[in-house]
Write a protein that holds these residues in place. Structure first.
Motif, PDB file in Angstrom:
ATOM      1  N   LEU A 124      45.823  60.505  43.542  1.00 46.47           N
ATOM      2  CA  LEU A 124      44.643  59.673  43.725  1.00 46.47           C
ATOM      3  C   LEU A 124      44.296  58.937  42.439  1.00 46.47           C
ATOM      4  O   LEU A 124      44.156  59.540  41.373  1.00 46.47           O
ATOM      5  CB  LEU A 124      43.457  60.513  44.166  1.00 46.47           C
ATOM      6  CG  LEU A 124      43.351  60.834  45.659  1.00 46.47           C
ATOM      7  CD1 LEU A 124      42.115  61.668  45.915  1.00 46.47           C
ATOM      8  CD2 LEU A 124      43.314  59.576  46.502  1.00 46.47           C
ATOM      9  N   GLN A 125      44.174  57.648  42.553  1.00 50.58           N
ATOM     10  CA  GLN A 125      43.736  56.836  41.417  1.00 50.58           C
ATOM     11  C   GLN A 125      42.208  56.769  41.351  1.00 50.58           C
ATOM     12  O   GLN A 125      41.623  56.728  40.271  1.00 50.58           O
ATOM     13  CB  GLN A 125      44.312  55.428  41.544  1.00 50.58           C
ATOM     14  CG  GLN A 125      43.906  54.461  40.448  1.00 50.58           C
ATOM     15  CD  GLN A 125      44.540  53.102  40.648  1.00 50.58           C
ATOM     16  OE1 GLN A 125      45.680  53.006  41.102  1.00 50.58           O
ATOM     17  NE2 GLN A 125      43.809  52.058  40.329  1.00 50.58           N
ATOM     18  N   ILE A 152      42.434  56.422  53.342  1.00 50.80           N
ATOM     19  CA  ILE A 152      43.064  56.451  52.019  1.00 50.80           C
ATOM     20  C   ILE A 152      44.115  55.358  51.997  1.00 50.80           C
ATOM     21  O   ILE A 152      44.966  55.293  52.886  1.00 50.80           O
ATOM     22  CB  ILE A 152      43.703  57.828  51.743  1.00 50.80           C
ATOM     23  CG1 ILE A 152      42.644  58.927  51.825  1.00 50.80           C
ATOM     24  CG2 ILE A 152      44.375  57.845  50.375  1.00 50.80           C
ATOM     25  CD1 ILE A 152      43.221  60.325  51.697  1.00 50.80           C
ATOM     26  N   MET A 153      44.067  54.513  50.999  1.00 52.62           N
ATOM     27  CA  MET A 153      44.925  53.318  50.994  1.00 52.62           C
ATOM     28  C   MET A 153      45.822  53.298  49.769  1.00 52.62           C
ATOM     29  O   MET A 153      45.527  53.913  48.738  1.00 52.62           O
ATOM     30  CB  MET A 153      44.053  52.061  51.008  1.00 52.62           C
ATOM     31  CG  MET A 153      43.301  51.804  49.720  1.00 52.62           C
ATOM     32  SD  MET A 153      41.834  50.785  49.959  1.00 52.62           S
ATOM     33  CE  MET A 153      40.704  51.992  50.655  1.00 52.62           C
ATOM     34  N   GLY A 154      46.935  52.551  49.894  1.00 54.18           N
ATOM     35  CA  GLY A 154      47.814  52.330  48.773  1.00 54.18           C
ATOM     36  C   GLY A 154      47.214  51.342  47.785  1.00 54.18           C
ATOM     37  O   GLY A 154      46.295  50.581  48.104  1.00 54.18           O
ATOM     38  N   ALA A 155      47.757  51.343  46.574  1.00 50.86           N
ATOM     39  CA  ALA A 155      47.210  50.485  45.519  1.00 50.86           C
ATOM     40  C   ALA A 155      47.357  49.006  45.865  1.00 50.86           C
ATOM     41  O   ALA A 155      46.489  48.192  45.536  1.00 50.86           O
ATOM     42  CB  ALA A 155      47.905  50.797  44.195  1.00 50.86           C
ATOM     43  N   ARG A 156      48.442  48.630  46.536  1.00 50.25           N
ATOM     44  CA  ARG A 156      48.644  47.226  46.891  1.00 50.25           C
ATOM     45  C   ARG A 156      47.633  46.777  47.942  1.00 50.25           C
ATOM     46  O   ARG A 156      47.133  45.648  47.892  1.00 50.25           O
ATOM     47  CB  ARG A 156      50.064  47.008  47.398  1.00 50.25           C
ATOM     48  CG  ARG A 156      50.400  45.536  47.672  1.00 50.25           C
ATOM     49  CD  ARG A 156      51.819  45.403  48.179  1.00 50.25           C
ATOM     50  NE  ARG A 156      52.780  45.929  47.221  1.00 50.25           N
ATOM     51  CZ  ARG A 156      54.043  46.184  47.500  1.00 50.25           C
ATOM     52  NH1 ARG A 156      54.506  45.950  48.717  1.00 50.25           N
ATOM     53  NH2 ARG A 156      54.859  46.662  46.570  1.00 50.25           N
ATOM     54  N   LEU A 216      45.333  55.505  46.391  1.00 50.39           N
ATOM     55  CA  LEU A 216      46.484  56.187  45.838  1.00 50.39           C
ATOM     56  C   LEU A 216      46.993  55.460  44.598  1.00 50.39           C
ATOM     57  O   LEU A 216      46.859  54.239  44.482  1.00 50.39           O
ATOM     58  CB  LEU A 216      47.608  56.270  46.868  1.00 50.39           C
ATOM     59  CG  LEU A 216      47.317  57.113  48.121  1.00 50.39           C
ATOM     60  CD1 LEU A 216      48.410  56.916  49.145  1.00 50.39           C
ATOM     61  CD2 LEU A 216      47.182  58.583  47.762  1.00 50.39           C
ATOM     62  N   ALA A 217      47.566  56.216  43.676  1.00 41.46           N
ATOM     63  CA  ALA A 217      48.152  55.615  42.484  1.00 41.46           C
ATOM     64  C   ALA A 217      49.310  54.712  42.881  1.00 41.46           C
ATOM     65  O   ALA A 217      49.927  54.885  43.937  1.00 41.46           O
ATOM     66  CB  ALA A 217      48.628  56.699  41.511  1.00 41.46           C
ATOM     67  N   TYR A 218      49.597  53.748  42.000  1.00 42.59           N
ATOM     68  CA  TYR A 218      50.654  52.778  42.307  1.00 42.59           C
ATOM     69  C   TYR A 218      51.986  53.479  42.467  1.00 42.59           C
ATOM     70  O   TYR A 218      52.461  54.159  41.568  1.00 42.59           O
ATOM     71  CB  TYR A 218      50.752  51.732  41.200  1.00 42.59           C
ATOM     72  CG  TYR A 218      51.901  50.762  41.405  1.00 42.59           C
ATOM     73  CD1 TYR A 218      51.773  49.718  42.310  1.00 42.59           C
ATOM     74  CD2 TYR A 218      53.099  50.921  40.725  1.00 42.59           C
ATOM     75  CE1 TYR A 218      52.819  48.839  42.522  1.00 42.59           C
ATOM     76  CE2 TYR A 218      54.151  50.049  40.931  1.00 42.59           C
ATOM     77  CZ  TYR A 218      54.003  49.008  41.826  1.00 42.59           C
ATOM     78  OH  TYR A 218      55.049  48.152  42.038  1.00 42.59           O
TER      79      TYR A 218
END
Length: 406
Positions: A131-132, A147-151, A197-199
């Motif tokens: 997790l970022q 919960i989403m991706g960094a992009r 989420l972290a890249y």
């Protein structure tokens, strides 16, 4: 005792009348030492980096994943689930529904992969390391979270602090023909952003949501895309994979982590061996110094060669003397290089001399190292084979003319 090896050791340790022989031999040893140490250090550092990448990927990816061999989904009835859950090595399993959807947040739009799951990531401590920002729960206080991706977050400009805005998720409505009103062709639901989420390339375009939300927005209430399986600690992944494949038959694929993302594993391992080949070529150039060293040594020992021939030594014995001489030069440098590389990697493990430049978004700021015995054997055999070939050719060419003159 081997006579050729005995003379080779005496020639290696004795003083030479031509001082250049000592210098060239020393250069040969140092060259092999540096290349061997470099190979060990590079391989150990790549091993550590490989472990770091795979550990981050493993925190998000299950040990096994069941997918249909054909089509996008299958029905996971009670009998099917029972075959999966009764295995003693299975710790937990959950259903997954996955499909491409259109996301909208304000005026920004993005096509992402919606992943509905019955598994709550908040139950996994390893998810916290990925997790970022935000939290890893999918449902709290009777409200769904994503919960989403960094992009996804970066493209849409999603802010977790803005509680008034939601992510709009659009999916084509099944069985509806195009009409006058495009809005009727899509199912639209909104969900609150909960974590980022972290890249990481593998899950940058994901939007992870609870399974009921995914079924509503996709209009799919019977089938699932996959079943993800988490095994007991220490369980044999390959054995469980084979057992599941036999039970489920040819209609399903049971994939381990490498098969779930073969590109990631292939890229990491290809980079490692590409660097190994490059450094090995550098070592080959260093080993070629043996040619000059043996040539000078043969010139220096012309009188000894004449005496040995007078005592009945054949050409084969003389060639073997200088062959062992070149081999000893390489092996001394190789063993010293392996020891030096081992000590350097060990010091990195203990003290962490080398660090990442900017480690704010990384799991660790110390460059990881993993020392493996296989790498030492590989480097030793590589140097041994190459030095043996070069010493064999060099000893034959160098001795041939000198023996003829003698």
């Amino acid at each position: 005792m081997n006579i050729a090896l005995y003379f080779a050791k005496r020639y290696l340790l004795s003083r030479k009348t031509i001082n250049a022989v000592n210098i060239i031999s020393g250069i040969s040893v140092v060259g092999v030492l540096v290349s061997s140490a470099s190979l060990i250090v590079i391989l150990s550092f790549y091993n550590g980096l490989e472990n770091l990448i795979f550990s981050m990927y493993s925190a998000f990816t299950p040990e096994l994943r069941i997918e249909p061999r054909e089509g996008k989904g299958f029905v996971a009835d009670a009998a099917f689930v029972d075959r999966v859950g009764k295995l003693s090595t299975v710790r937990a399993y959950h259903e997954v529904l996955q499909e491409r959807v259109l996301l909208r947040y304000g005026d920004a739009q993005y096509i992402a992969t919606l992943k509905g799951t019955t598994f709550d990531p908040a139950m996994s401590n390893s998810m916290d390391t990925l997790l970022q920002e935000g939290r890893s729960t999918l449902r709290q206080d009777n409200e769904d979270y994503a919960i989403m991706g960094a992009r996804v977050q970066g493209t849409l400009g999603i802010s977790l602090q803005d509680e008034s805005r939601r992510i709009e998720v659009f999916s084509p409505r099944k069985g509806v023909k195009p009409g006058i009103n495009p809005a009727e062709e899509f199912i639209m639901r909104t969900i609150r952003p909960g974590g980022i989420l972290a890249y990481q390339q593998e899950f940058d375009d994901l939007l992870i949501v609870p399974m009921p939300f995914a079924r509503e927005v996709l209009g799919e209430f019977t089938q699932v895309s996959a079943i993800e399986i988490h095994l007991q600690p220490g369980a044999n992944v390959s054995a469980t994979q084979r057992e599941l494949s036999q039970q489920l038959g040819n209609d399903f694929l049971v994939k381990d982590r490498e098969q779930q993302n073969p590109t990631l594993y292939k890229i990491v391992r290809t980079e490692k061996w590409a660097v190994f080949i490059i450094i090995a070529f550098t070592g080959i150039i260093a080993i070629f110094n043996i040619v000059g060293s043996l040539t000078m040594l043969v010139i220096d020992k012309k009188k000894d060669i004449s005496v040995l021939m007078g005592l009945g030594a054949g050409n084969d014995l003389i060639r073997r003397i200088f062959f062992f001489e070149g081999l000893l030069i390489s092996l001394i440098g190789c063993v010293a290089g392996l020891i030096l590389g081992f000590l350097f990697c060990l010091s990195q493990q203990v003290f962490g001399w080398i660090r990442f430049g900017n480690a704010e978004n990384l799991v660790t700021d110390i460059y990881p190292v993993d020392i493996r015995m296989f790498d030492f054997v590989l480097v030793f055999l590589t140097v041994f084979v190459i030095s043996a070939l070069i010493s064999l050719v060099s000893s034959r060419l160098s001795v041939r003319q000198t023996v003829r003159l003698s």
